[in-house]
Scaffold this motif. Sequence first.
Motif, PDB file in Angstrom:
ATOM      1  N   ARG A 117       0.822  -1.213   0.000  1.00  0.00           N
ATOM      2  CA  ARG A 117       0.000   0.000   0.000  1.00  0.00           C
ATOM      3  C   ARG A 117       0.857   1.266   0.000  1.00  0.00           C
ATOM      4  N   GLU A 118       2.044   1.194   0.602  1.00  0.00           N
ATOM      5  CA  GLU A 118       2.908   2.363   0.722  1.00  0.00           C
ATOM      6  C   GLU A 118       3.880   2.507  -0.445  1.00  0.00           C
ATOM      7  N   MET A 119       3.944   1.513  -1.312  1.00  0.00           N
ATOM      8  CA  MET A 119       4.958   1.498  -2.377  1.00  0.00           C
ATOM      9  C   MET A 119       4.427   2.091  -3.681  1.00  0.00           C
ATOM     10  N   SER A 120       5.342   2.655  -4.449  1.00  0.00           N
ATOM     11  CA  SER A 120       5.018   3.031  -5.827  1.00  0.00           C
ATOM     12  C   SER A 120       4.920   1.758  -6.658  1.00  0.00           C
ATOM     13  N   PRO A 121       3.970   1.675  -7.594  1.00  0.00           N
ATOM     14  CA  PRO A 121       3.820   0.466  -8.405  1.00  0.00           C
ATOM     15  C   PRO A 121       5.085   0.074  -9.165  1.00  0.00           C
ATOM     16  N   ARG A 122       5.883   1.073  -9.571  1.00  0.00           N
ATOM     17  CA  ARG A 122       7.059   0.760 -10.386  1.00  0.00           C
ATOM     18  C   ARG A 122       8.100  -0.070  -9.627  1.00  0.00           C
ATOM     19  N   LEU A 123       8.062  -0.025  -8.282  1.00  0.00           N
ATOM     20  CA  LEU A 123       9.089  -0.713  -7.500  1.00  0.00           C
ATOM     21  C   LEU A 123       8.963  -2.238  -7.554  1.00  0.00           C
ATOM     22  N   VAL A 124       7.806  -2.753  -7.976  1.00  0.00           N
ATOM     23  CA  VAL A 124       7.664  -4.204  -8.098  1.00  0.00           C
ATOM     24  C   VAL A 124       7.955  -4.675  -9.518  1.00  0.00           C
ATOM     25  N   LEU A 125       8.270  -3.739 -10.410  1.00  0.00           N
ATOM     26  CA  LEU A 125       8.622  -4.105 -11.781  1.00  0.00           C
ATOM     27  C   LEU A 125      10.124  -4.287 -11.912  1.00  0.00           C
ATOM     28  N   ALA A 126      10.531  -5.186 -12.812  1.00  0.00           N
ATOM     29  CA  ALA A 126      11.949  -5.285 -13.147  1.00  0.00           C
ATOM     30  C   ALA A 126      12.385  -3.941 -13.737  1.00  0.00           C
ATOM     31  N   PRO A 127      13.620  -3.498 -13.486  1.00  0.00           N
ATOM     32  CA  PRO A 127      14.050  -2.161 -13.934  1.00  0.00           C
ATOM     33  C   PRO A 127      13.800  -1.902 -15.414  1.00  0.00           C
ATOM     34  N   GLU A 128      14.016  -2.907 -16.258  1.00  0.00           N
ATOM     35  CA  GLU A 128      13.849  -2.691 -17.701  1.00  0.00           C
ATOM     36  C   GLU A 128      12.384  -2.560 -18.121  1.00  0.00           C
ATOM     37  N   GLU A 129      11.461  -2.855 -17.210  1.00  0.00           N
ATOM     38  CA  GLU A 129      10.038  -2.806 -17.535  1.00  0.00           C
ATOM     39  C   GLU A 129       9.381  -1.476 -17.154  1.00  0.00           C
ATOM     40  N   ARG A 130      10.066  -0.643 -16.392  1.00  0.00           N
ATOM     41  CA  ARG A 130       9.412   0.502 -15.762  1.00  0.00           C
ATOM     42  C   ARG A 130       8.979   1.581 -16.751  1.00  0.00           C
ATOM     43  N   GLU A 131       9.817   1.923 -17.704  1.00  0.00           N
ATOM     44  CA  GLU A 131       9.433   2.938 -18.685  1.00  0.00           C
ATOM     45  C   GLU A 131       8.313   2.430 -19.582  1.00  0.00           C
ATOM     46  N   GLU A 132       8.365   1.156 -19.915  1.00  0.00           N
ATOM     47  CA  GLU A 132       7.319   0.565 -20.751  1.00  0.00           C
ATOM     48  C   GLU A 132       5.978   0.596 -20.029  1.00  0.00           C
ATOM     49  N   ALA A 133       5.985   0.428 -18.722  1.00  0.00           N
ATOM     50  CA  ALA A 133       4.738   0.465 -17.946  1.00  0.00           C
ATOM     51  C   ALA A 133       4.093   1.844 -18.024  1.00  0.00           C
ATOM     52  N   ILE A 134       4.904   2.891 -17.988  1.00  0.00           N
ATOM     53  CA  ILE A 134       4.371   4.253 -18.107  1.00  0.00           C
ATOM     54  C   ILE A 134       3.762   4.458 -19.486  1.00  0.00           C
ATOM     55  N   THR A 135       4.416   3.927 -20.504  1.00  0.00           N
ATOM     56  CA  THR A 135       3.889   4.026 -21.875  1.00  0.00           C
ATOM     57  C   THR A 135       2.555   3.299 -21.996  1.00  0.00           C
ATOM     58  N   ARG A 136       2.461   2.113 -21.394  1.00  0.00           N
ATOM     59  CA  ARG A 136       1.204   1.350 -21.452  1.00  0.00           C
ATOM     60  C   ARG A 136       0.074   2.122 -20.761  1.00  0.00           C
ATOM     61  N   ARG A 137       0.391   2.775 -19.655  1.00  0.00           N
ATOM     62  CA  ARG A 137      -0.636   3.560 -18.953  1.00  0.00           C
ATOM     63  C   ARG A 137      -1.160   4.678 -19.847  1.00  0.00           C
ATOM     64  N   LYS A 138      -0.265   5.368 -20.541  1.00  0.00           N
ATOM     65  CA  LYS A 138      -0.685   6.446 -21.437  1.00  0.00           C
ATOM     66  C   LYS A 138      -1.573   5.928 -22.557  1.00  0.00           C
ATOM     67  N   GLU A 139      -1.257   4.725 -23.039  1.00  0.00           N
ATOM     68  CA  GLU A 139      -2.093   4.128 -24.088  1.00  0.00           C
ATOM     69  C   GLU A 139      -3.497   3.832 -23.555  1.00  0.00           C
ATOM     70  N   ILE A 140      -3.578   3.336 -22.313  1.00  0.00           N
ATOM     71  CA  ILE A 140      -4.884   3.059 -21.714  1.00  0.00           C
ATOM     72  C   ILE A 140      -5.677   4.353 -21.564  1.00  0.00           C
ATOM     73  N   GLU A 141      -5.022   5.425 -21.122  1.00  0.00           N
ATOM     74  CA  GLU A 141      -5.709   6.701 -20.966  1.00  0.00           C
ATOM     75  C   GLU A 141      -6.189   7.237 -22.300  1.00  0.00           C
TER      76      GLU A 141
END
Length: 277
Positions: free
Chosen positions: A152-176
Amino acid sequence: CIITQLDSKFRVIHQVNATGTHIQTDTGVPFLHDVVKDDKVVPYLQEVLATRSIRVFETPVINHENQTVWYEHHANILSNDDGIVVQSHDITARKLSELEHEKIRRRYEVIFNNSFDGISINKWGASYDDGRIWSINKRMQELLGYTEDELREMSPRLVLAPEEREEAITRRKEIESRKGDASQFIRFRVMTKNGNFLTVENLNLVIKDDTNSIVEAMTILRDVTAQKQNEYDLFEARIAAELALRARDIFVTSMSDEMRKPLHKIQGYADLLLDDS
């Protein structure tokens, strides 16, 4: 709406409906004594007398057709008197809706808490890092190795592998940009609390409000690390088999060229010997 006047012993003095028309009822009998299922009515009324304040409570009532009808009662002390006036409103439709929602909630909890997949409900923040987990099931905690409070206290990106973090932000923008009109089913890597990496398949579903704005996201994760390893092993085995077949073909072809002339000479000598005999 039914308005009932009671004396200090909670006995009915008279009843009227919302228009002020008198309702035929037994006077001098305890309030709701023969139709209510709730044995807390008297304590509620005693509290009104003791505190001389309004008390709101609900009771199921059995009507003359032997059906359960729910009423919300607003009980208040009569001015300059020890009597009580009770306004009763039929809330059966609302109560049935609440009971149905409660039934759905219990079914959801059974699925949520016993799912083979990890499930979390996340707040849809202004940015990726603003998102926070509202609720998370036990399987998700087991997959990631964190407690619910930690997640609950963590940023979602901290559970992603480092190489996945920027891609996750891109996927969020696509969903929006699509207003969440299509779910996403993807595969990526996550990092557990102890530093291990897991390959997971992820299904993202968005939850909207009445204005069609995204307010929450449901994340469903399935650990496919072993499956991916099996796929990799099968791929390597297929490549090895193809290379072996190619080597065999080259070997057979080259050996045929080298052995063709010697075999022709042997066959020629054999023919000569046969002719001499």
